[in-house]
Design a protein around this motif. Structure first.
Motif, PDB file in Angstrom:
ATOM      1  N   VAL A 153      28.557  44.332  44.153  1.00  0.00           N
ATOM      2  CA  VAL A 153      29.727  43.460  44.212  1.00  0.00           C
ATOM      3  C   VAL A 153      29.278  42.069  43.793  1.00  0.00           C
ATOM      4  CG1 VAL A 153      31.552  42.543  45.676  1.00  0.00           C
ATOM      5  CG2 VAL A 153      30.590  44.805  46.170  1.00  0.00           C
ATOM      6  N   GLU A 154      30.024  41.460  42.901  1.00  0.00           N
ATOM      7  CA  GLU A 154      29.664  40.107  42.470  1.00  0.00           C
ATOM      8  C   GLU A 154      30.855  39.166  42.556  1.00  0.00           C
ATOM      9  OE1 GLU A 154      28.785  39.439  38.335  1.00  0.00           O
ATOM     10  OE2 GLU A 154      29.955  41.199  37.724  1.00  0.00           O
ATOM     11  N   VAL A 155      30.569  37.896  42.691  1.00  0.00           N
ATOM     12  CA  VAL A 155      31.615  36.896  42.687  1.00  0.00           C
ATOM     13  C   VAL A 155      31.711  36.325  41.276  1.00  0.00           C
ATOM     14  CG1 VAL A 155      30.038  35.034  43.419  1.00  0.00           C
ATOM     15  CG2 VAL A 155      32.499  34.806  43.789  1.00  0.00           C
ATOM     16  N   PHE A 156      32.947  36.171  40.797  1.00  0.00           N
ATOM     17  CA  PHE A 156      33.177  35.634  39.460  1.00  0.00           C
ATOM     18  C   PHE A 156      34.333  34.648  39.567  1.00  0.00           C
ATOM     19  CE2 PHE A 156      34.964  35.682  35.154  1.00  0.00           C
ATOM     20  CZ  PHE A 156      33.819  35.499  34.396  1.00  0.00           C
ATOM     21  N   THR A 157      34.016  33.366  39.417  1.00  0.00           N
ATOM     22  CA  THR A 157      34.950  32.258  39.697  1.00  0.00           C
ATOM     23  C   THR A 157      35.517  32.452  41.103  1.00  0.00           C
ATOM     24  OG1 THR A 157      36.812  33.359  38.584  1.00  0.00           O
ATOM     25  CG2 THR A 157      35.456  31.876  37.256  1.00  0.00           C
ATOM     26  N   HIS A 158      36.825  32.708  41.234  1.00  0.00           N
ATOM     27  CA  HIS A 158      37.410  32.891  42.561  1.00  0.00           C
ATOM     28  C   HIS A 158      37.721  34.353  42.853  1.00  0.00           C
ATOM     29  CE1 HIS A 158      37.715  28.598  43.134  1.00  0.00           C
ATOM     30  NE2 HIS A 158      38.345  28.473  41.975  1.00  0.00           N
ATOM     31  N   ASP A 159      37.167  35.241  42.073  1.00  0.00           N
ATOM     32  CA  ASP A 159      37.421  36.668  42.242  1.00  0.00           C
ATOM     33  C   ASP A 159      36.165  37.403  42.697  1.00  0.00           C
ATOM     34  OD1 ASP A 159      39.996  36.297  41.414  1.00  0.00           O
ATOM     35  OD2 ASP A 159      39.693  37.076  39.391  1.00  0.00           O
ATOM     36  N   ILE A 160      36.389  38.564  43.318  1.00  0.00           N
ATOM     37  CA  ILE A 160      35.321  39.490  43.650  1.00  0.00           C
ATOM     38  C   ILE A 160      35.442  40.677  42.704  1.00  0.00           C
ATOM     39  CG2 ILE A 160      34.323  40.989  45.411  1.00  0.00           C
ATOM     40  CD1 ILE A 160      34.023  38.059  46.045  1.00  0.00           C
ATOM     41  N   VAL A 161      34.327  41.066  42.094  1.00  0.00           N
ATOM     42  CA  VAL A 161      34.324  42.198  41.167  1.00  0.00           C
ATOM     43  C   VAL A 161      33.502  43.320  41.786  1.00  0.00           C
ATOM     44  CG1 VAL A 161      33.820  43.003  38.836  1.00  0.00           C
ATOM     45  CG2 VAL A 161      34.505  40.618  39.216  1.00  0.00           C
ATOM     46  N   TYR A 162      34.152  44.481  41.929  1.00  0.00           N
ATOM     47  CA  TYR A 162      33.515  45.665  42.503  1.00  0.00           C
ATOM     48  C   TYR A 162      33.130  46.601  41.361  1.00  0.00           C
ATOM     49  CZ  TYR A 162      35.859  43.972  46.713  1.00  0.00           C
ATOM     50  OH  TYR A 162      36.306  43.196  47.762  1.00  0.00           O
ATOM     51  N   HIS A 163      31.847  46.940  41.263  1.00  0.00           N
ATOM     52  CA  HIS A 163      31.364  47.798  40.182  1.00  0.00           C
ATOM     53  C   HIS A 163      31.179  49.228  40.698  1.00  0.00           C
ATOM     54  CE1 HIS A 163      30.481  44.531  37.284  1.00  0.00           C
ATOM     55  NE2 HIS A 163      30.345  43.821  38.399  1.00  0.00           N
ATOM     56  N   VAL A 164      31.849  50.157  40.042  1.00  0.00           N
ATOM     57  CA  VAL A 164      31.762  51.578  40.382  1.00  0.00           C
ATOM     58  C   VAL A 164      31.490  52.339  39.089  1.00  0.00           C
ATOM     59  CG1 VAL A 164      32.934  53.576  41.365  1.00  0.00           C
ATOM     60  CG2 VAL A 164      33.420  51.282  42.250  1.00  0.00           C
ATOM     61  N   ASP A 165      30.292  52.904  38.975  1.00  0.00           N
ATOM     62  CA  ASP A 165      29.886  53.574  37.731  1.00  0.00           C
ATOM     63  C   ASP A 165      30.092  52.608  36.560  1.00  0.00           C
ATOM     64  OD1 ASP A 165      29.187  55.898  39.090  1.00  0.00           O
ATOM     65  OD2 ASP A 165      31.232  56.661  39.029  1.00  0.00           O
ATOM     66  N   ASP A 166      30.900  53.006  35.580  1.00  0.00           N
ATOM     67  CA  ASP A 166      31.129  52.145  34.415  1.00  0.00           C
ATOM     68  C   ASP A 166      32.400  51.325  34.526  1.00  0.00           C
ATOM     69  OD1 ASP A 166      28.818  53.083  33.142  1.00  0.00           O
ATOM     70  OD2 ASP A 166      29.884  54.810  32.312  1.00  0.00           O
ATOM     71  N   ALA A 167      33.052  51.379  35.680  1.00  0.00           N
ATOM     72  CA  ALA A 167      34.309  50.649  35.867  1.00  0.00           C
ATOM     73  C   ALA A 167      34.085  49.422  36.748  1.00  0.00           C
ATOM     74  CB  ALA A 167      35.354  51.567  36.490  1.00  0.00           C
ATOM     75  N   ALA A 168      34.986  48.449  36.603  1.00  0.00           N
ATOM     76  CA  ALA A 168      34.932  47.244  37.425  1.00  0.00           C
ATOM     77  C   ALA A 168      36.347  46.925  37.900  1.00  0.00           C
ATOM     78  CB  ALA A 168      34.353  46.075  36.638  1.00  0.00           C
ATOM     79  N   TYR A 169      36.469  46.584  39.182  1.00  0.00           N
ATOM     80  CA  TYR A 169      37.770  46.283  39.779  1.00  0.00           C
ATOM     81  C   TYR A 169      37.723  44.880  40.353  1.00  0.00           C
ATOM     82  CZ  TYR A 169      38.141  51.342  39.439  1.00  0.00           C
ATOM     83  OH  TYR A 169      38.148  52.639  38.981  1.00  0.00           O
ATOM     84  N   ARG A 170      38.690  44.062  39.960  1.00  0.00           N
ATOM     85  CA  ARG A 170      38.694  42.657  40.352  1.00  0.00           C
ATOM     86  C   ARG A 170      39.763  42.402  41.405  1.00  0.00           C
ATOM     87  NH1 ARG A 170      38.247  37.696  36.114  1.00  0.00           N
ATOM     88  NH2 ARG A 170      36.411  38.953  35.649  1.00  0.00           N
ATOM     89  N   SER A 171      39.411  41.562  42.391  1.00  0.00           N
ATOM     90  CA  SER A 171      40.338  41.228  43.461  1.00  0.00           C
ATOM     91  C   SER A 171      40.027  39.818  43.948  1.00  0.00           C
ATOM     92  CB  SER A 171      40.209  42.235  44.602  1.00  0.00           C
ATOM     93  OG  SER A 171      41.209  42.057  45.555  1.00  0.00           O
ATOM     94  N   ARG A 172      41.018  39.162  44.499  1.00  0.00           N
ATOM     95  CA  ARG A 172      40.791  37.833  45.050  1.00  0.00           C
ATOM     96  C   ARG A 172      39.988  37.938  46.344  1.00  0.00           C
ATOM     97  NH1 ARG A 172      41.707  33.696  41.665  1.00  0.00           N
ATOM     98  NH2 ARG A 172      42.484  32.314  43.305  1.00  0.00           N
ATOM     99  N   GLY A 173      39.152  36.941  46.603  1.00  0.00           N
ATOM    100  CA  GLY A 173      38.395  36.948  47.844  1.00  0.00           C
ATOM    101  C   GLY A 173      37.105  36.173  47.719  1.00  0.00           C
TER     102      GLY A 173
END
Length: 237
Positions: A153-173
């Motif tokens: 899981v990484e922080v990108f600006t004001h979002d959290i990016v969850y990495h699952v295999d080759d996919a990435a899901y972005r959410s606020r937090g």
């Protein structure tokens, strides 16, 4: 077991009059807590629901812009593949629940004996996938992720990016808030900008850590703690 979230989803205000009583009768001797919600606005539920549901009783006659009951079930499964779906068919309506891996089809006339056996199967399905789940997403697109499947899981600006295999899901937090949840699921800081899932750590090479298919830089202040966490995790396996 966690407190279960159960919903009735359909355009009729009272889809199954005896459902709440049946649920109370089923759960009371089992000492299991549950939350119960009823929704008649199906499109709004699909776009805005902020709760992870374990079991959904779905009206087999859902219409409107959802594309019908089967398409609604598919969209529910797209959000969370582990949600147990039970169709409620009134007035002899026929529906093929196998298309969407629905557990069963019941009617308002279903007796308690059959309902109880169906709920036993539903509970078995819930227990098989019990774990830590996160509801993530933005812009009306939601997805439920199982913590064990997230590589990092990484922080990108004001979002959290969850990495699952080759996919990435972005959410606020914030990473700080999510770390308090994921620390109990074997996630540790490898850098001030990300957490790695120890289940997916394959090795450390100098100042980098291989997590899943990614090679990530290790922050100097976090290396000692990361190495200790990796050693402790694998010594327990």
């Amino acid at each position: 077991m966690h407190t279960l979230n159960i919903a009735v989803l359909g355009e009729k205000k009272e889809l199954m009059p005896g459902l709440r009583g049946f649920l109370d009768k089923f759960f009371q001797p089992r000492d299991t807590a549950y939350n119960f919600m009823s929704y008649t606005d199906v499109p709004l539920f699909l776009d805005k629901c902020g709760i992870i549901y374990d079991i959904i009783f779905l009206d087999a006659e859902v219409r409107g812009d959802t594309g019908g009951a089967i398409e609604t079930a598919r969209r529910i499964k797209d959000i969370d593949a582990d949600t147990v779906i039970v169709f409620v068919a009134c007035g002899g309506v026929q529906i093929n629940g196998y298309q969407v891996s629905a557990l069963d089809v019941i009617s308002p006339d279903t007796g308690y004996e059959y309902f109880e056996s169906m709920m036993e199967r539903a509970m078995d399905a819930v227990k098989r996938v019990e774990g830590c789940k996160l509801l993530v997403g933005a812009r009306d697109k939601l997805k439920v992720l199982d913590a064990k499947d997230i590589t990092y899981v990484e922080v990108f600006t004001h979002d959290i990016v969850y990495h699952v295999d080759d996919a990435a899901y972005r959410s606020r937090g914030s990473l700080k808030n999510i770390s308090s949840v994921l620390s109990r699921q074997h996630f540790v800081y490898a850098h001030r900008c990300y957490l790695v899932n120890l289940r997916h750590v394959k090795g450390v090479n100098g100042n980098t850590v291989v997590c899943g298919s990614e090679t990530l830089n290790i922050g100097g202040a976090y290396k000692k703690g990361l190495l200790a966490a990796i050693a402790g995790y694998y010594n327990k396996q």
